[in-house]
Design a protein around this motif. Structure first.
Motif, PDB file in Angstrom:
ATOM      1  N   ARG A 181       0.836  -1.210   0.000  1.00 21.11           N
ATOM      2  CA  ARG A 181       0.000   0.000   0.000  1.00 21.11           C
ATOM      3  C   ARG A 181       0.866   1.254   0.000  1.00 21.11           C
ATOM      4  NH1 ARG A 181      -5.173   1.789   1.415  1.00 21.11           N
ATOM      5  NH2 ARG A 181      -5.153   4.063   1.241  1.00 21.11           N
ATOM      6  N   LEU A 182       1.801   1.333   0.917  1.00 15.47           N
ATOM      7  CA  LEU A 182       2.644   2.514   1.023  1.00 15.47           C
ATOM      8  C   LEU A 182       3.614   2.624  -0.150  1.00 15.47           C
ATOM      9  CD1 LEU A 182       3.339   2.338   4.856  1.00 15.47           C
ATOM     10  CD2 LEU A 182       1.722   3.817   3.660  1.00 15.47           C
ATOM     11  N   TYR A 183       4.083   1.467  -0.635  1.00 14.11           N
ATOM     12  CA  TYR A 183       4.999   1.452  -1.771  1.00 14.11           C
ATOM     13  C   TYR A 183       4.297   1.951  -3.031  1.00 14.11           C
ATOM     14  CZ  TYR A 183       8.271  -0.485  -5.231  1.00 14.11           C
ATOM     15  OH  TYR A 183       9.138  -0.658  -6.278  1.00 14.11           O
ATOM     16  N   LEU A 230       5.195   5.096  -5.329  1.00 16.80           N
ATOM     17  CA  LEU A 230       5.428   5.004  -6.764  1.00 16.80           C
ATOM     18  C   LEU A 230       4.569   6.003  -7.525  1.00 16.80           C
ATOM     19  CD1 LEU A 230       5.670   1.177  -7.572  1.00 16.80           C
ATOM     20  CD2 LEU A 230       7.516   2.833  -7.380  1.00 16.80           C
ATOM     21  N   HIS A 231       3.297   6.051  -7.167  1.00 15.12           N
ATOM     22  CA  HIS A 231       2.376   6.946  -7.872  1.00 15.12           C
ATOM     23  C   HIS A 231       2.854   8.392  -7.775  1.00 15.12           C
ATOM     24  CE1 HIS A 231      -1.439   8.295  -9.544  1.00 15.12           C
ATOM     25  NE2 HIS A 231      -1.499   9.190  -8.569  1.00 15.12           N
ATOM     26  N   GLU A 271       7.205  12.469 -14.452  1.00 15.41           N
ATOM     27  CA  GLU A 271       6.559  12.833 -15.716  1.00 15.41           C
ATOM     28  C   GLU A 271       6.437  14.351 -15.835  1.00 15.41           C
ATOM     29  OE1 GLU A 271       2.879  10.792 -16.096  1.00 15.41           O
ATOM     30  OE2 GLU A 271       3.763   8.827 -15.749  1.00 15.41           O
ATOM     31  N   LEU A 272       6.028  15.002 -14.738  1.00 12.35           N
ATOM     32  CA  LEU A 272       5.905  16.461 -14.761  1.00 12.35           C
ATOM     33  C   LEU A 272       7.253  17.124 -15.022  1.00 12.35           C
ATOM     34  CD1 LEU A 272       3.435  17.085 -11.794  1.00 12.35           C
ATOM     35  CD2 LEU A 272       2.951  17.241 -14.240  1.00 12.35           C
ATOM     36  N   LEU A 273       8.324  16.577 -14.442  1.00 10.01           N
ATOM     37  CA  LEU A 273       9.650  17.157 -14.626  1.00 10.01           C
ATOM     38  C   LEU A 273      10.175  16.901 -16.035  1.00 10.01           C
ATOM     39  CD1 LEU A 273      12.159  18.553 -13.507  1.00 10.01           C
ATOM     40  CD2 LEU A 273      12.918  16.326 -12.631  1.00 10.01           C
ATOM     41  N   THR A 299       3.054   0.377 -16.421  1.00  8.77           N
ATOM     42  CA  THR A 299       2.538   1.725 -16.615  1.00  8.77           C
ATOM     43  C   THR A 299       3.642   2.774 -16.483  1.00  8.77           C
ATOM     44  OG1 THR A 299       1.924   1.797 -14.266  1.00  8.77           O
ATOM     45  CG2 THR A 299       0.233   1.095 -15.815  1.00  8.77           C
ATOM     46  N   SER A 300       4.605   2.530 -15.599  1.00  6.75           N
ATOM     47  CA  SER A 300       5.698   3.487 -15.423  1.00  6.75           C
ATOM     48  C   SER A 300       6.601   3.529 -16.649  1.00  6.75           C
ATOM     49  CB  SER A 300       6.514   3.114 -14.182  1.00  6.75           C
ATOM     50  OG  SER A 300       5.698   3.079 -13.043  1.00  6.75           O
ATOM     51  N   VAL A 301       6.956   2.363 -17.155  1.00  2.27           N
ATOM     52  CA  VAL A 301       7.816   2.307 -18.337  1.00  2.27           C
ATOM     53  C   VAL A 301       7.089   2.873 -19.547  1.00  2.27           C
ATOM     54  CG1 VAL A 301       8.973   0.729 -19.926  1.00  2.27           C
ATOM     55  CG2 VAL A 301       9.190   0.387 -17.474  1.00  2.27           C
TER      56      VAL A 301
END
Length: 752
Positions: free
Chosen positions: A174-176, A180-181, A188-190, A241-243
């Motif tokens: 949950r915390l991980y 990640l999110h 992505e914003l950077l 989703t991250s990649v």
């Protein structure tokens, strides 16, 4: 006779003639996919899909019996001064047990004050573990664990003199996931302003720089909506989703950069807006389609891995690359046709661009922009062509030396080591638990399927396991056992030494599987037994991927060879492509091993080495980089071949081809390296590994490979570069005959 138009050229011409329709269709596509995808909950992989081998079999046994492996949790109770015999310590434990039971979300709470949990008191008596299971499996439990965390927090607050902290599969996940999110969103914003800054320098104009960023942004948004839909068929985890975001931003910008650069070059030659768009579509647009298809098919090789994580990564990246190609050959030419010379609006005078002159100022500035990097590489290229053998040996030797550490590459699941302890407080809790109770945080789970899990012989096996946990090196208590599902399955847990994924844990797992299980549950007649858990999943997945890697690599190598063979009708060019790509990927592997596996970059990049590389990183890098390198390779070799076909000597064609493409290749590579570097700065170790590996490979590919090794090798090969077997000669003649009709087309500059 008119030459046949490519798909990219036809799409570009249509979009240029139907500008607003093309723009509206693209926006409709983005909106519809986003809205429809928003109504669908993305489907994550099942526990069985995330692993292989015996660990997968354990999950399948549980799933077949309708018994999902419950999420194992512990509460760590510690005092520097009190021991488990003291009243205040015992009160804290009792309140914790009461708080857990009161949530209604847990089962099988085992108190260290009870005989069944007596082994959960540390040797110095200053620490104890309250063990329990969530009522749901890991996937659902992480969504329901927050009330349990809150209850434990309240119990701890009621006893300020003691440390009361929770850790387990659900709480960590949950915390991980929340971490990640947040981190990926920030990355992505950077990445967008970083990319915009690079493009402003490359183009010298705000509008030209904004177009690639906007295309990349809408591409990632649309792909996200599509992925929610396709995940119902091919499940996708957080890695996928991250990649996807990383690849979408990189290729979306790169493809746009190729297209816009070519458009501006055509305007520099005096062609009108429509003719410039048509030329860009026929050349760079065609290159984008070929490159995109190559990347897509290369990524499809991940489906041969047999692992659900790679299935998700393959589908996610294929979708975003396909969306980037679609946008590049449809809405981008429409926007260029709408803007015309206004693409150079918002020029930055401080970059010392060439001044506008009547009618051709913007085009001249574009030509100057493209020429700058070429002039920078000119002296290097001249030296390479003067001494090709020396350049080949020197540069090839350096890259080979970089690749040597790759032969010691070792993969594993980073587990909790994927994040530094300072980034999540729960990781500090894990470290404290490991110090007091090695193995308790990530126990092995022995799954047994038998007619009656409550039979005396099963009970006797559990007791033998408890005895073995007390006497066998690498194993530790407490041992728990429970049954459920359809009444035919039971699960026993036992602690393993180590962190869960290190060598100590692997050795303990081997002992459990080869010695302890055969002497305990292996004696139950007719029983099916499999060992699962975090360590088992890591070991089994790594072993499986080691077996699958040659098949995936073979698929990519064969496909790449035939793409180059049929593109250039030359087995020499095709073979040289494989050698150069293998060299750049090997060098990137070597750097990743030295930096992360051996820990040389710990201080600089802020991580603690786990002694292994995340199991998904090497295979993903190999597949993606082989596909991505085709962007630059096809672009450069096509220009070289074009010069040779115009009658230039091979040496002169090499010089002209490399010089004319150096600007766009350098610009595209800088964008790719910058985006990958942003993701490489994330706290997640696996993303650092992939980001650094990608940055190194792209940097080497666009510099030493394309500017040194490729021209040096082609100069030494001479006319052998263009050797065409008889079986391909007829196809080459047919192609030449088709090209002869090009005079009927609008005048455009040739090349890719």
């Amino acid at each position: 006779m008119k030459s046949r138009r490519s798909l990219a050229e036809a799409a570009g011409r249509w979009s240029a003639h139907h500008r607003w329709a093309a723009v509206l269709l693209w926006l409709t596509f983005v909106v519809v996919t986003t809205v429809v995808g928003g109504f669908v909950q993305p489907a994550a992989p099942t526990p069985a899909e995330l692993t292989n081998g015996e660990a997968r079999r354990a999950e399948q046994i549980l799933a077949g019996a309708g018994f999902e492996l419950p999420a194992h949790e512990v509460v760590f109770v510690h005092s520097d001064t009190l021991t488990a015999q003291d009243g205040a310590f015992r009160a804290a434990v009792a309140d914790t047990v009461k708080a857990l039971t009161g949530t209604g979300a847990v089962d099988h709470v085992v108190s260290p004050l009870d005989p069944a949990g007596a082994a959960a008191v540390s040797a110095d008596r200053h620490s104890a573990l309250v063990q329990f299971e969530m009522k749901d499996g890991p996937l659902k439990a992480k969504e329901k664990v927050q009330p349990v965390l809150d209850a434990v927090g309240r119990a701890g607050a009621a006893h300020p003199g003691l440390r009361v902290e929770q850790f387990g599969e659900a709480s960590f996940s949950r915390l991980y996931d929340d971490k990640l999110h947040t981190d990926y969103g920030n990355a992505e914003l950077l990445s967008f302003p970083v990319t915009l800054g690079i493009l402003l320098i490359a183009f010298g104009a705000l509008v030209a720089a904004l177009l690639p960023v906007l295309l990349a942004l809408t591409t990632v948004i649309a792909a996200g909506g599509l992925l929610a839909l396709t995940s119902q068929l091919v499940h996708v985890d957080q890695n996928g989703t991250s990649v996807m975001s990383l690849i979408g931003i990189a290729v979306g910008v790169d493809y746009s950069l190729f297209y816009i650069r070519r458009f501006r070059e055509e305007r520099a030659l005096g062609h009108g807006t429509d003719a410039a768009v048509a030329a860009a579509a026929a050349t760079s647009g065609h290159s984008i389609v070929v490159s995109g298809l190559t990347v897509i098919v290369s990524l499809a090789g991940l489906f041969l891995s047999g692992n659900g994580i790679f299935f998700g990564m393959a589908s996610a990246t294929i979708i975003v690359v396909a969306a980037a190609v679609l946008g590049s050959v449809t809405v981008l030419p429409a926007m260029l046709s709408l803007l015309g010379d206004r693409v150079d609006k918002g020029r930055l005078p401080f970059l010392n661009r060439a001044r506008r002159t009547a009618g051709t100022g913007a085009a001249a500035a574009a030509a100057d922009t493209a020429a700058r990097p070429a002039r920078g590489w000119g002296s290097v290229l001249a030296a390479v062509l003067r001494r090709p053998l020396a350049a080949l040996l020197l540069c090839g030797g350096a890259l080979t030396a970089l690749a040597v550490p790759a032969f010691s590459l070792h993969t594993g699941e980073p587990g909790t080591g994927d994040l530094p302890a300072r980034s999540l407080p729960i990781l500090s809790t894990y470290d404290r638990i490991q110090e007091a109770f090695p193995g308790s945080g990530t126990p092995a789970k022995i799954v047994i399927r038998t007619d009656d899990p409550a039979a005396p012989e099963v009970t006797a096996a559990v007791e033998r396991l408890r005895a073995a946990a007390r006497t066998t090196e690498g194993l530790s208590g407490p041992v728990t056992f429970q049954s459920g599902g359809d009444g035919t399955v039971g699960i026993a847990t036992v602690g393993l030494a180590g962190s869960g994924t290190d060598d100590a844990s692997v050795a303990a797992l081997r002992t459990l599987r080869e010695k302890v299980v055969p002497e305990t549950f292996g004696r139950v007649a007719g029983a099916e037994v499999a060992v699962g858990g975090t360590t088992a999943a890591s070991v089994d997945s790594s072993d499986h991927l080691a077996d699958a890697a040659p098949w995936v690599a073979g698929f990519v190598l064969v496909f790449t060879f035939f793409v180059m063979l049929f593109s250039f009708r030359s087995p020499v060019i095709a073979g040289l492509t494989l050698l150069l790509n293998l060299l750049s990927v090997g060098a990137a592997y070597g750097v990743v091993v030295v930096v992360f596996q051996h820990g040389w970059g710990e201080g600089l990049l802020g991580f603690t080495s786990t002694g292994a590389i995340a199991s998904w990183v090497p295979l993903f890098l190999f597949v993606f980089l082989f596909g991505l390198s085709m962007d630059y390779h096809v672009f450069v070799v096509s220009r070289i071949r074009e010069g040779h076909e115009r009658g230039l000597t091979t040496a002169r064609a090499i010089e002209e081809g490399v010089r004319s493409t150096a600007g766009v290749v350098t610009g595209a590579a800088i964008v790719m390296v910058a985006v990958a570097a942003v993701f490489g700065m994330l706290p997640q170790l696996s993303m650092k590994e992939s980001g650094v590996g990608m940055s190194v490979a792209v940097l080497l590919d666009a510099t030493l490979i394309r500017v040194v090794l490729l021209p040096a090798a082609m100069k030494l090969l001479g006319e052998w570069n263009w050797y065409t077997p008889r079986t391909l000669a007829r196809a080459a003649r047919d192609e030449a005959g088709a090209a002869a009709g090009a005079e009927d087309r609008e005048p455009v500059a040739s090349g890719v």
